[in-house]
Design a protein around this motif. Structure first.
Motif, PDB file in Angstrom:
ATOM      1  N   ARG A 244     -52.513 -57.908 -12.332  1.00 23.34           N
ATOM      2  CA  ARG A 244     -52.865 -58.143 -13.701  1.00 23.34           C
ATOM      3  C   ARG A 244     -51.623 -58.338 -14.695  1.00 23.34           C
ATOM      4  N   GLU A 245     -50.606 -59.030 -13.828  1.00 24.96           N
ATOM      5  CA  GLU A 245     -49.494 -59.472 -14.653  1.00 24.96           C
ATOM      6  C   GLU A 245     -48.849 -60.736 -13.988  1.00 24.96           C
ATOM      7  N   PRO A 246     -48.280 -61.637 -14.755  1.00 24.41           N
ATOM      8  CA  PRO A 246     -47.666 -62.745 -14.012  1.00 24.41           C
ATOM      9  C   PRO A 246     -46.607 -62.401 -12.991  1.00 24.41           C
ATOM     10  N   VAL A 247     -46.556 -63.012 -12.009  1.00 25.49           N
ATOM     11  CA  VAL A 247     -45.442 -62.855 -10.821  1.00 25.49           C
ATOM     12  C   VAL A 247     -44.997 -64.262 -10.345  1.00 25.49           C
ATOM     13  N   ARG A 248     -43.437 -64.049  -9.856  1.00 29.28           N
ATOM     14  CA  ARG A 248     -43.275 -65.094  -9.025  1.00 29.28           C
ATOM     15  C   ARG A 248     -42.757 -64.570  -7.524  1.00 29.28           C
ATOM     16  N   VAL A 249     -43.321 -65.247  -6.709  1.00 24.78           N
ATOM     17  CA  VAL A 249     -43.046 -65.169  -5.132  1.00 24.78           C
ATOM     18  C   VAL A 249     -42.109 -65.815  -4.632  1.00 24.78           C
ATOM     19  N   ARG A 250     -41.066 -65.315  -3.881  1.00 24.27           N
ATOM     20  CA  ARG A 250     -39.912 -65.840  -3.205  1.00 24.27           C
ATOM     21  C   ARG A 250     -40.209 -65.637  -1.672  1.00 24.27           C
ATOM     22  N   ALA A 251     -39.761 -66.396  -0.855  1.00 24.76           N
ATOM     23  CA  ALA A 251     -39.995 -66.546   0.645  1.00 24.76           C
ATOM     24  C   ALA A 251     -38.815 -66.694   1.350  1.00 24.76           C
ATOM     25  N   ALA A 252     -39.141 -66.308   2.717  1.00 24.02           N
ATOM     26  CA  ALA A 252     -37.590 -66.133   3.518  1.00 24.02           C
ATOM     27  C   ALA A 252     -37.522 -67.587   4.070  1.00 24.02           C
ATOM     28  N   GLY A 253     -38.546 -68.612   4.000  1.00 21.90           N
ATOM     29  CA  GLY A 253     -38.405 -69.847   4.257  1.00 21.90           C
ATOM     30  C   GLY A 253     -39.454 -70.887   3.601  1.00 21.90           C
ATOM     31  N   ARG A 254     -39.067 -72.022   3.213  1.00 22.39           N
ATOM     32  CA  ARG A 254     -39.742 -72.573   2.254  1.00 22.39           C
ATOM     33  C   ARG A 254     -40.362 -74.053   3.426  1.00 22.39           C
ATOM     34  N   THR A 255     -41.433 -73.567   3.972  1.00 22.72           N
ATOM     35  CA  THR A 255     -41.970 -74.541   5.259  1.00 22.72           C
ATOM     36  C   THR A 255     -42.688 -75.859   4.399  1.00 22.72           C
ATOM     37  N   ASP A 256     -42.501 -76.746   5.332  1.00 20.39           N
ATOM     38  CA  ASP A 256     -42.920 -78.136   4.791  1.00 20.39           C
ATOM     39  C   ASP A 256     -44.421 -78.366   4.799  1.00 20.39           C
ATOM     40  N   ALA A 257     -44.981 -79.542   4.084  1.00 16.73           N
ATOM     41  CA  ALA A 257     -46.292 -80.061   4.034  1.00 16.73           C
ATOM     42  C   ALA A 257     -46.678 -80.051   5.602  1.00 16.73           C
ATOM     43  N   GLY A 258     -47.803 -79.037   5.818  1.00 15.68           N
ATOM     44  CA  GLY A 258     -48.392 -79.165   6.992  1.00 15.68           C
ATOM     45  C   GLY A 258     -48.068 -78.185   8.303  1.00 15.68           C
ATOM     46  N   VAL A 259     -47.054 -77.596   7.938  1.00 18.68           N
ATOM     47  CA  VAL A 259     -46.339 -76.408   8.746  1.00 18.68           C
ATOM     48  C   VAL A 259     -47.175 -75.166   8.717  1.00 18.68           C
ATOM     49  N   HIS A 260     -47.229 -74.614   9.581  1.00 18.40           N
ATOM     50  CA  HIS A 260     -48.084 -73.264   9.839  1.00 18.40           C
ATOM     51  C   HIS A 260     -46.839 -71.826  10.018  1.00 18.40           C
ATOM     52  N   ALA A 261     -47.671 -70.876   9.372  1.00 17.07           N
ATOM     53  CA  ALA A 261     -46.744 -69.460   9.750  1.00 17.07           C
ATOM     54  C   ALA A 261     -47.587 -68.588  10.104  1.00 17.07           C
ATOM     55  N   CYS A 262     -47.277 -67.558  10.853  1.00 19.49           N
ATOM     56  CA  CYS A 262     -47.709 -66.379  11.100  1.00 19.49           C
ATOM     57  C   CYS A 262     -46.866 -65.038  10.966  1.00 19.49           C
ATOM     58  N   GLY A 263     -45.688 -65.449  10.480  1.00 22.05           N
ATOM     59  CA  GLY A 263     -44.671 -64.472  10.180  1.00 22.05           C
ATOM     60  C   GLY A 263     -43.819 -64.718   8.939  1.00 22.05           C
ATOM     61  N   GLN A 264     -44.356 -65.732   7.890  1.00 18.11           N
ATOM     62  CA  GLN A 264     -43.663 -65.557   6.750  1.00 18.11           C
ATOM     63  C   GLN A 264     -43.446 -64.398   5.758  1.00 18.11           C
ATOM     64  N   VAL A 265     -42.306 -64.118   5.403  1.00 17.20           N
ATOM     65  CA  VAL A 265     -42.030 -63.079   4.700  1.00 17.20           C
ATOM     66  C   VAL A 265     -41.715 -63.252   3.315  1.00 17.20           C
ATOM     67  N   ALA A 266     -42.390 -62.683   2.197  1.00 19.67           N
ATOM     68  CA  ALA A 266     -42.322 -62.988   1.014  1.00 19.67           C
ATOM     69  C   ALA A 266     -41.820 -61.526  -0.082  1.00 19.67           C
TER      70      ALA A 266
END
Length: 245
Positions: A39-61
Motif C-alpha cells: 500500500r505504497e509506491p515502490v521502485r524495484v532495483r535488480a542485480a541484472g537487467r535481463t533481456d527480452a525472452g531471457v529467464h531467471a531462477c535466481g534474480q535478486v532485487a
C-alpha cells in the motif's frame, strides 16, 4: 529499510526486466504487486537487467519500504497471488539501506541450454535453442576453457552496446556439460557485457558444427573485435541462475 527479494521468472512473455514503453516487463509486474501488497509506491532495483525472452531462477532485487511488514512469509504469499504464474518471489529478507543488488554482487551465474537433436523438443522449446545439426561436444568443451580468467571481452559485447568504462571481465567458471541431447553451458563471472553470453554461445555453436576450430575461441577473444565472433544466440536459451554476494 529495504527488502531483498529472490525472484524467478519465465521470460517468454516479457520485454526483459527493466520497464519498457512497448510491452510488459518483470520489473513492472513486481512493482505493481508490491505497491498493492504494501500500500505504497515502490521502485524495484535488480542485480541484472535481463533481456527480452531471457529467464531467471535466481534474480535478486531490492526495494525500499517505509515500514517493514511483520510477517515476510505472508508478504511472499501475497506477492505470488498478485503476480502472474510466470513470475514468483522465492524469498524475502530485510537488508539495510546500503545494500545495492547490482554493485554489491561479487559474481553472477548464467546457464545457456541447447537442444541438439534432429527434431525439436516441445518440452524445451521455450528454454533451449534448437540446433538440429550434430555438435562436437569435445571441441566445444575445449573452446570454452579459453575464456577462464580475466580478459577483455569486447569481441563478445553487443554490436549496439553503448560506451563502457571497461570491457574487461573475470570469468570464474566456464564449462559445458551434456545430458543426452541437452547441452548446458555454464559461466560465472564478476560481470557481463550486453549479449556477452549469447555471443559466446553463438561462436561456440560454430565450433560445434566444425565451422571453426576450438582454438578460434581464444583468437576471437584476443581480437577484441565483435565482427570476429559468431552470431548472437537466441534469448530463450539463457537463464540467470544465481547472484553471489
Amino acid at each position: 529499510m529495504q527488502l531483498r527479494l529472490t525472484v524467478e521468472y519465465e521470460g517468454t512473455a516479457y520485454q526483459g526486466w527493466q520497464v519498457q514503453p512497448d510491452g510488459p516487463t518483470v520489473q513492472e509486474v513486481l512493482e505493481r504487486a508490491l505497491a498493492t501488497a504494501l500500500r505504497e509506491p515502490v521502485r524495484v532495483r535488480a542485480a541484472g537487467r535481463t533481456d527480452a525472452g531471457v529467464h531467471a531462477c535466481g534474480q535478486v532485487a531490492a526495494v525500499r519500504v517505509r515500514h517493514v511488514p511483520p510477517d515476510l512469509e505472508r508478504l511472499r504469499r501475497s506477492l505470488n497471488a498478485l503476480t502472474p504464474d510466470d513470475v514468483a518471489v522465492r524469498d524475502i529478507a530485510v537488508v539495510d539501506d546500503a545494500f545495492d543488488p547490482r554493485r554489491h554482487a561479487r559474481s553472477r551465474v548464467y546457464e545457456y541450454r541447447i537442444w541438439n537433436a534432429p527434431a525439436p523438443s516441445p518440452f524445451w522449446r521455450r528454454h533451449a535453442w534448437h540446433v538440429p545439426l550434430p555438435l562436437d561436444v569435445a571441441a566445444m568443451e575445449e573452446a570454452v576453457r579459453a575464456l577462464a580468467g580475466e580478459h577483455d571481452f569486447a569481441a563478445f559485447r553487443g554490436a549496439d552496446a553503448g560506451p563502457q568504462r571497461s570491457t574487461v571481465r573475470r570469468v570464474l567458471e566456464t564449462a559445458l556439460r551434456a545430458d543426452g541431447p541437452l547441452l548446458v553451458y555454464r559461466i560465472e563471472a564478476t560481470g557481463f557485457l550486453k549479449y556477452m553470453v549469447r555471443n559466446i554461445v553463438g561462436t561456440l555453436a560454430e565450433v560445434g558444427r566444425g565451422e571453426r576450430p576450438p582454438a578460434a575461441m581464444r583468437e576471437v577473444l584476443e581480437s577484441r573485435d565483435r565482427t570476429q565472433a559468431g552470431p548472437t544466440a537466441p534469448p530463450h536459451g539463457l537463464l540467470l541462475v544465481a547472484v553471489r554476494y
